[in-house]
Design a protein around this motif. Structure first.
Motif, short mmCIF file in Angstrom:
data_model
loop_
_atom_site.label_atom_id
_atom_site.label_comp_id
_atom_site.label_asym_id
_atom_site.label_seq_id
_atom_site.Cartn_x
_atom_site.Cartn_y
_atom_site.Cartn_z
N SER A 140 3.30 8.52 -0.50
CA SER A 140 3.50 7.38 0.38
C SER A 140 4.38 6.37 -0.32
CB SER A 140 2.14 6.76 0.73
OG SER A 140 2.29 5.47 1.28
N GLU A 141 4.98 5.48 0.46
CA GLU A 141 5.66 4.35 -0.16
C GLU A 141 4.62 3.47 -0.84
OE1 GLU A 141 7.53 1.78 2.62
OE2 GLU A 141 5.74 1.47 3.81
N VAL A 142 5.07 2.63 -1.77
CA VAL A 142 4.16 1.78 -2.54
C VAL A 142 4.32 0.34 -2.09
CG1 VAL A 142 3.52 0.99 -4.84
CG2 VAL A 142 4.34 3.34 -4.50
N LEU A 143 3.19 -0.33 -1.88
CA LEU A 143 3.21 -1.74 -1.52
C LEU A 143 1.99 -2.41 -2.12
CD1 LEU A 143 4.92 -3.72 0.34
CD2 LEU A 143 3.05 -3.47 1.98
N PRO A 146 -2.86 -3.46 -3.28
CA PRO A 146 -3.13 -2.04 -3.06
C PRO A 146 -4.06 -1.71 -1.90
CG PRO A 146 -4.22 -2.80 -5.06
CD PRO A 146 -3.32 -3.91 -4.60
N TRP A 149 -2.42 -1.31 1.50
CA TRP A 149 -1.51 -0.17 1.37
C TRP A 149 -2.27 1.14 1.49
CZ3 TRP A 149 -0.63 1.98 -4.06
CH2 TRP A 149 0.11 3.16 -4.03
N ALA A 153 -1.86 3.39 4.75
CA ALA A 153 -1.25 4.72 4.62
C ALA A 153 -2.11 5.78 5.32
CB ALA A 153 -1.07 5.07 3.15
N TYR A 204 0.44 -4.58 6.36
CA TYR A 204 1.03 -3.28 6.01
C TYR A 204 0.96 -2.45 7.29
CZ TYR A 204 2.05 1.12 3.64
OH TYR A 204 2.63 2.31 3.25
#
Length: 395
Positions: A140-143, A146, A149, A153, A204
């Protein structure tokens, strides 16, 4: 043969935005603990063991918290299990009675939190979630932060696989905020429109601010007792029996490269199955459920993990209003973590309090009709899931 375990007293504080009220954790513990003792109609001197949960605090804060109720020399255990801390304290307090080690115990949880997103306390050692986050970063992309995110996700994964929409997640936020209007203990007591939920600040995608649990201050407590204690004190009329309870931690499948298992889906499934086996009850036998909606995405996934519907079918459950008043279940009548608030150490005990009131028929405007059995779910990543089933003792 295991002894029967009963909840005979519960109490909690109102959950508050951090810093909104001039109090410290001993004040919180005194308030929730005193209410629980008064509800049970017993003196603290009858309590034989104490289990106190908190995530942010110094060692032996549990002792300091319970000293507000009395100093009787009993064993007091400090408990920290991330967001499932409160229900872990409950699990341990019940286990002492189930195993015949005590006739009366107290589980108490509190949290005094910092405003804003959760952060690490210690930066000179590996973080307990590091393995989870490193794997999620590969798929997954990181944001940051946490938590949204990770759960966001998992929500996206469900959308891609089953066609779930952003509106499905928003409807959960809408429902829980609407429920909390009738909860005087809730941090938020404002009803929002679905457009308000969808239009609030994006945290997110697809999770907007009104679909995320806030940081909170507060405390909850429960007094647990054996059957002999209940009989001796004439508490059968108010006692609620724990008819099934299980805790699970991460399985190897937690790291199977799916987002849902990284946030505990398999832990939830296995804990629920154990509780259903112990109690002889299934998902259809419960009328009210308090579950861990730290984010709306987690509540949606829990509908499937707890067996309320098949995998991929949570969206239909939501569209058919099956998880609110008038539906098959009322999920999070308290407002859940999203609207009631989420002081980590207190959450599991607030859930226990709500379900005890529901089973007694004393939940006021939140009361669900015809409650005969109730289900609780609480999870902390890193990880531990606790599921508990309750029925009235006089059944």
């Amino acid at each position: 043969m295991a002894n029967r375990v009963f909840v005979v007293g519960v109490g909690m504080t109102k959950f508050e935005k951090p810093g909104a009220r001039e109090w410290d954790y001993p004040d919180m513990a005194r308030e929730s603990g005193t209410k629980a003792l008064e509800d049970a109609g017993i003196d603290y001197r009858e309590v034989e063991q104490g289990y106190v949960g908190y995530v942010y605090g110094e060692s032996t804060s549990g002792q300091r918290a319970l000293y507000e109720l009395g100093m009787t020399g009993i064993p007091i255990v400090n408990v920290n299990n991330n967001c499932s801390t409160g229900s872990t304290a409950l699990f341990l307090a019940a286990q002492a009675i189930r195993g015949g080690l005590a006739d009366c115990t107290i589980a108490l949880g509190f949290e005094k939190m910092q405003p804003g997103s959760l952060g690490a306390t210690y930066n000179d050692r590996e973080q307990p979630m590091e393995k989870h986050m490193m794997l999620l970063a590969e798929i997954s992309e990181v944001l940051f932060p946490p938590a949204p995110w990770m759960f966001g996700a998992a929500g996206r994964e469900h959308m891609e696989k089953y066609g779930t929409t952003a509106e499905h997640f928003a409807k959960i936020g809408y429902k829980n905020h609407k429920h909390s209007v009738n909860n005087p203990y809730a941090q938020f007591q404002t009803e929002y429109s679905l457009d308000d939920i969808l239009g609030s600040r994006m945290i997110y995608d697809p999770l907007t601010k009104l679909q995320c649990s806030p940081t909170s201050d507060g405390s909850g407590a429960a007094i647990l007792a054996s059957e002999d204690f209940v009989d001796k004190h004439g508490l059968a009329g108010q006692a609620v029996e724990i008819v099934g309870q299980a805790m699970t931690t991460d399985f190897q499948s937690s790291f199977d490269r799916t987002c849902k298992n990284l946030i505990g889906y398999d832990m939830n499934v296995q804990a629920a199955r154990k509780v259903y086996d112990q109690s002889g009850l299934g998902a259809d036998d419960f009328q009210v459920i308090e579950l861990h909606d730290c984010f709306s995405a987690n509540e949606l996934l829990l509908y499937e993990a707890l067996g309320l519907c098949g995998e991929g079918e949570a969206g239909k459950l939501i569209d058919n209003d099956q998880t609110t008043y008038g539906g098959k279940w009322v999920v999070n009548p308290s407002g859940g973590l999203i609207s009631k608030g989420h002081p980590l150490g207190a959450t599991g005990l607030a859930q226990c309090s709500e379900l005890t009131w529901q089973l007694r028929g004393t939940a006021d405007k939140r009361q669900v009709d015809g409650v005969t059995a109730a289900l609780q779910h609480n999870i902390g990543l890193g990880g531990a899931a606790v599921v508990t089933a309750y029925q009235r003792a006089d059944r």
